[in-house]
Design a protein around this motif. Structure first.
Motif, PDB file in Angstrom:
ATOM      1  N   ARG A 180      47.175  19.124  44.487  1.00  0.00           N
ATOM      2  CA  ARG A 180      47.338  17.881  43.735  1.00  0.00           C
ATOM      3  C   ARG A 180      45.997  17.251  43.423  1.00  0.00           C
ATOM      4  NH1 ARG A 180      48.082  16.505  49.053  1.00  0.00           N
ATOM      5  NH2 ARG A 180      50.245  17.096  49.070  1.00  0.00           N
ATOM      6  N   LEU A 181      46.062  16.327  42.480  1.00  0.00           N
ATOM      7  CA  LEU A 181      44.869  15.536  42.179  1.00  0.00           C
ATOM      8  C   LEU A 181      45.183  14.101  42.563  1.00  0.00           C
ATOM      9  CD1 LEU A 181      42.684  15.492  39.020  1.00  0.00           C
ATOM     10  CD2 LEU A 181      43.789  13.382  39.741  1.00  0.00           C
ATOM     11  N   ILE A 182      44.251  13.454  43.233  1.00  0.00           N
ATOM     12  CA  ILE A 182      44.423  12.024  43.489  1.00  0.00           C
ATOM     13  C   ILE A 182      43.167  11.291  43.028  1.00  0.00           C
ATOM     14  CG2 ILE A 182      46.038  12.300  45.413  1.00  0.00           C
ATOM     15  CD1 ILE A 182      43.818  11.834  47.345  1.00  0.00           C
ATOM     16  N   SER A 183      43.381  10.056  42.593  1.00  0.00           N
ATOM     17  CA  SER A 183      42.245   9.281  42.087  1.00  0.00           C
ATOM     18  C   SER A 183      41.432   8.738  43.261  1.00  0.00           C
ATOM     19  CB  SER A 183      42.749   8.133  41.231  1.00  0.00           C
ATOM     20  OG  SER A 183      43.435   7.219  42.062  1.00  0.00           O
ATOM     21  N   ARG A 184      40.279   8.215  42.972  1.00  0.00           N
ATOM     22  CA  ARG A 184      39.423   7.636  44.022  1.00  0.00           C
ATOM     23  C   ARG A 184      40.169   6.553  44.800  1.00  0.00           C
ATOM     24  NH1 ARG A 184      36.673   8.355  47.865  1.00  0.00           N
ATOM     25  NH2 ARG A 184      36.377  10.285  46.798  1.00  0.00           N
ATOM     26  N   LYS A 185      40.944   5.735  44.054  1.00  0.00           N
ATOM     27  CA  LYS A 185      41.688   4.647  44.716  1.00  0.00           C
ATOM     28  C   LYS A 185      42.578   5.204  45.825  1.00  0.00           C
ATOM     29  CE  LYS A 185      43.058   2.560  40.803  1.00  0.00           C
ATOM     30  NZ  LYS A 185      44.114   2.107  39.918  1.00  0.00           N
ATOM     31  N   VAL A 186      43.322   6.264  45.492  1.00  0.00           N
ATOM     32  CA  VAL A 186      44.245   6.846  46.474  1.00  0.00           C
ATOM     33  C   VAL A 186      43.457   7.545  47.588  1.00  0.00           C
ATOM     34  CG1 VAL A 186      46.185   8.412  46.788  1.00  0.00           C
ATOM     35  CG2 VAL A 186      45.937   7.160  44.651  1.00  0.00           C
ATOM     36  N   ALA A 187      42.386   8.238  47.201  1.00  0.00           N
ATOM     37  CA  ALA A 187      41.581   8.936  48.213  1.00  0.00           C
ATOM     38  C   ALA A 187      41.041   7.926  49.224  1.00  0.00           C
ATOM     39  CB  ALA A 187      40.446   9.696  47.547  1.00  0.00           C
ATOM     40  N   ASP A 188      40.666   6.744  48.735  1.00  0.00           N
ATOM     41  CA  ASP A 188      40.158   5.725  49.654  1.00  0.00           C
ATOM     42  C   ASP A 188      41.245   5.212  50.598  1.00  0.00           C
ATOM     43  OD1 ASP A 188      37.547   5.848  48.950  1.00  0.00           O
ATOM     44  OD2 ASP A 188      37.632   4.209  47.491  1.00  0.00           O
ATOM     45  N   VAL A 189      42.474   5.158  50.102  1.00  0.00           N
ATOM     46  CA  VAL A 189      43.566   4.748  50.991  1.00  0.00           C
ATOM     47  C   VAL A 189      43.682   5.769  52.126  1.00  0.00           C
ATOM     48  CG1 VAL A 189      46.063   4.422  51.175  1.00  0.00           C
ATOM     49  CG2 VAL A 189      44.841   3.530  49.198  1.00  0.00           C
ATOM     50  N   PHE A 190      43.630   7.044  51.774  1.00  0.00           N
ATOM     51  CA  PHE A 190      43.719   8.086  52.801  1.00  0.00           C
ATOM     52  C   PHE A 190      42.527   8.019  53.743  1.00  0.00           C
ATOM     53  CE2 PHE A 190      46.870  10.102  50.065  1.00  0.00           C
ATOM     54  CZ  PHE A 190      47.771  10.516  51.028  1.00  0.00           C
ATOM     55  N   ARG A 191      41.372   7.771  53.179  1.00  0.00           N
ATOM     56  CA  ARG A 191      40.153   7.785  53.981  1.00  0.00           C
ATOM     57  C   ARG A 191      40.090   6.621  54.940  1.00  0.00           C
ATOM     58  NH1 ARG A 191      34.057   8.747  51.810  1.00  0.00           N
ATOM     59  NH2 ARG A 191      33.391   7.485  53.532  1.00  0.00           N
ATOM     60  N   LYS A 192      40.527   5.454  54.443  1.00  0.00           N
ATOM     61  CA  LYS A 192      40.332   4.259  55.268  1.00  0.00           C
ATOM     62  C   LYS A 192      41.588   3.818  56.001  1.00  0.00           C
ATOM     63  CE  LYS A 192      36.704   2.624  52.228  1.00  0.00           C
ATOM     64  NZ  LYS A 192      36.748   2.092  50.862  1.00  0.00           N
ATOM     65  N   GLU A 193      42.745   3.957  55.365  1.00  0.00           N
ATOM     66  CA  GLU A 193      43.943   3.340  55.955  1.00  0.00           C
ATOM     67  C   GLU A 193      44.825   4.335  56.709  1.00  0.00           C
ATOM     68  OE1 GLU A 193      43.815   0.162  54.953  1.00  0.00           O
ATOM     69  OE2 GLU A 193      42.879   0.245  52.975  1.00  0.00           O
ATOM     70  N   ILE A 194      44.977   5.528  56.163  1.00  0.00           N
ATOM     71  CA  ILE A 194      45.971   6.422  56.777  1.00  0.00           C
ATOM     72  C   ILE A 194      45.257   7.349  57.745  1.00  0.00           C
ATOM     73  CG2 ILE A 194      47.723   8.166  56.347  1.00  0.00           C
ATOM     74  CD1 ILE A 194      48.167   6.911  53.651  1.00  0.00           C
ATOM     75  N   ARG A 195      45.195   6.949  58.982  1.00  0.00           N
ATOM     76  CA  ARG A 195      44.464   7.757  59.950  1.00  0.00           C
ATOM     77  C   ARG A 195      45.379   8.296  61.039  1.00  0.00           C
ATOM     78  NH1 ARG A 195      40.914   9.574  57.140  1.00  0.00           N
ATOM     79  NH2 ARG A 195      39.758  10.341  58.919  1.00  0.00           N
ATOM     80  N   GLU A 196      46.700   8.354  60.766  1.00  0.00           N
ATOM     81  CA  GLU A 196      47.580   8.876  61.815  1.00  0.00           C
ATOM     82  C   GLU A 196      47.313  10.365  62.023  1.00  0.00           C
ATOM     83  OE1 GLU A 196      50.815   7.418  59.397  1.00  0.00           O
ATOM     84  OE2 GLU A 196      51.756   9.381  59.525  1.00  0.00           O
ATOM     85  N   ARG A 197      47.563  10.804  63.244  1.00  0.00           N
ATOM     86  CA  ARG A 197      47.237  12.175  63.599  1.00  0.00           C
ATOM     87  C   ARG A 197      48.315  13.157  63.158  1.00  0.00           C
ATOM     88  NH1 ARG A 197      44.958   8.728  65.482  1.00  0.00           N
ATOM     89  NH2 ARG A 197      42.732   8.970  65.678  1.00  0.00           N
TER      90      ARG A 197
END
Ligand code: UDP
Ligand code: MG
Length: 343
Positions: A180-197
């Motif tokens: 998939r392709l995700i935009s920077r906005k979404v990538a930042d959500v993954f990078r900063k907010e979604i840190r579950e293991r």
């Protein structure tokens, strides 16, 4: 494009003045024991992205603890292609974790995730980019399962998506691929907010929202090598997917418990009737055995489900890192374990 001596500047920093107005697209590729296919993959990928005009690319290979020649081959590739970064994890963490590492390190305005075995065809990339340019933040792909995928894979994937969509609290696109392709906005959500293991990126991609669009593609046969997804790895993924998007399995116990309570009242009436109005046939050994077996099997199942959730909670509570980076190779040079913020 750039002078190799300028390393370790990130691809984003390596843009020359002329290229500054161009957008950067990161392509992240988890690789595990892919010595047979990685070179062919890279050639095909390079061929496709060379034809896309108006964008810059960086390619991030995440070596998920391969013990074969994968690392050596990609290190060679990185020497001749300065778009390439190789991140070596300290051991095999698993596909979803390698993907997460790729998302963390990608610095592009859009990030594309794809597998290394050419099952995700690189020539779909222009379409992903086009949809992103049309304004979609998430462009996901849907596998058209064919015989090529293998019957076992097609069947198990089908069952899994049926089950998970019945119980999941967010829709999980059927046959969605980790392509998939995700935009920077979404990538930042993954990078900063979604840190579950306990990660199931396909579900999380649906959970984060944003405007998204799906594209169908024909899954190709693996170009070479074998699938790295053994049945235990598939089960692990399925349990991560099931338990992180639904609490319904936990509620099964309540409903079935109520059903048993109701049935046992009926049975009690029957037993009393037999006792009062008949000669009292030998108290039913069969029914006792059958019901004990049935109920205890069910209890075991429930304990197992509880165990799954508790296990996942335990993983979260430990707060260990999602993955550990051993080294980073860029432009053919090996960097010590880098802080992902600093590269
Ligand atoms: N992979 C990984 N770590 C693993 C297993 C797989 O990084 O523990 C990578 C693998 O190299 C490939 C992608 O994940 O690029 C998908 O794996 P594979 O093709 O074996 O899975 P399948 O397509 O059979 O589901
Ligand atoms: Mg594959």
């Amino acid at each position: 494009m750039s002078d190799k001596k300028t390393f370790p500047a990130a691809a984003a920093d390596r843009r020359s003045a002329v290229e500054l107005d161009k957008k950067l697209i990161s392509i992240t590729v988890p690789v595990y024991q892919e010595q047979e296919v990685i070179k062919v993959f890279h050639e095909e990928l390079a061929r496709v992205i060379d034809q896309i005009e108006g964008f810059l690319f960086e390619i991030i290979y995440i070596n998920d603890g391969s013990t074969d020649q994968t690392e050596a081959i990609i290190t060679e590739i990185a020497k001749s292609d300065d778009r390439v970064t190789l991140i070596n994890l300290s051991r095999n963490f698993g596909h979803q974790y390698a993907l997460t590492c790729g998302l963390d390190y990608a610095s592009g305005d859009a990030v594309i995730c794809m597998d290394a075995d050419l099952q995700h065809p690189p020539n779909l990339i222009p379409l992903l980019v086009q949809k992103w340019q049309e304004g979609y933040d998430i462009v996901y792909t849907i596998r058209k399962m064919t015989v090529k995928t293998g019957l076992f894979k097609a069947l198990t994937a089908n069952m899994f998506y049926r089950l998970i969509n019945t119980i999941s609290e967010v829709p999980i696109y059927r046959d969605a691929a980790d392509f998939r392709l995700i935009s920077r906005k979404v990538a930042d959500v993954f990078r900063k907010e979604i840190r579950e293991r306990n990660r199931f990126l396909r579900g999380l991609t649906s959970w984060v929202g944003f405007n998204s669009i799906g594209i169908e593609f024909d899954v190709q046969r693996r170009a070479a090598g074998k699938s790295k997804f053994s049945p235990p790895k598939m089960l692990k993924l399925a349990s991560a997917g099931g338990t992180s998007f639904s609490t319904i399995p936990l509620k099964i116990g309540i409903y079935v418990g109520l059903l048993f309570a109701f049935l046992s009242v009926l049975y009690a009436f029957y037993a009393i009737y037999i006792y009062l109005f008949t000669d009292g046939a030998v108290p039913g050994w069969t029914s006792i055995v059958v019901s004990i077996m049935f109920i205890s099997a069910f209890q075991f199942m429930l304990i197992g489900i509880l165990g799954l959730y508790i296990g996942h909670m335990f993983e979260e509570v430990k707060g260990r890192p999602i993955y550990i980076v051993r080294s980073v190779v860029r432009a053919g040079c090996r960097l010590p374990t880098a802080d992902r913020q600093s590269i």
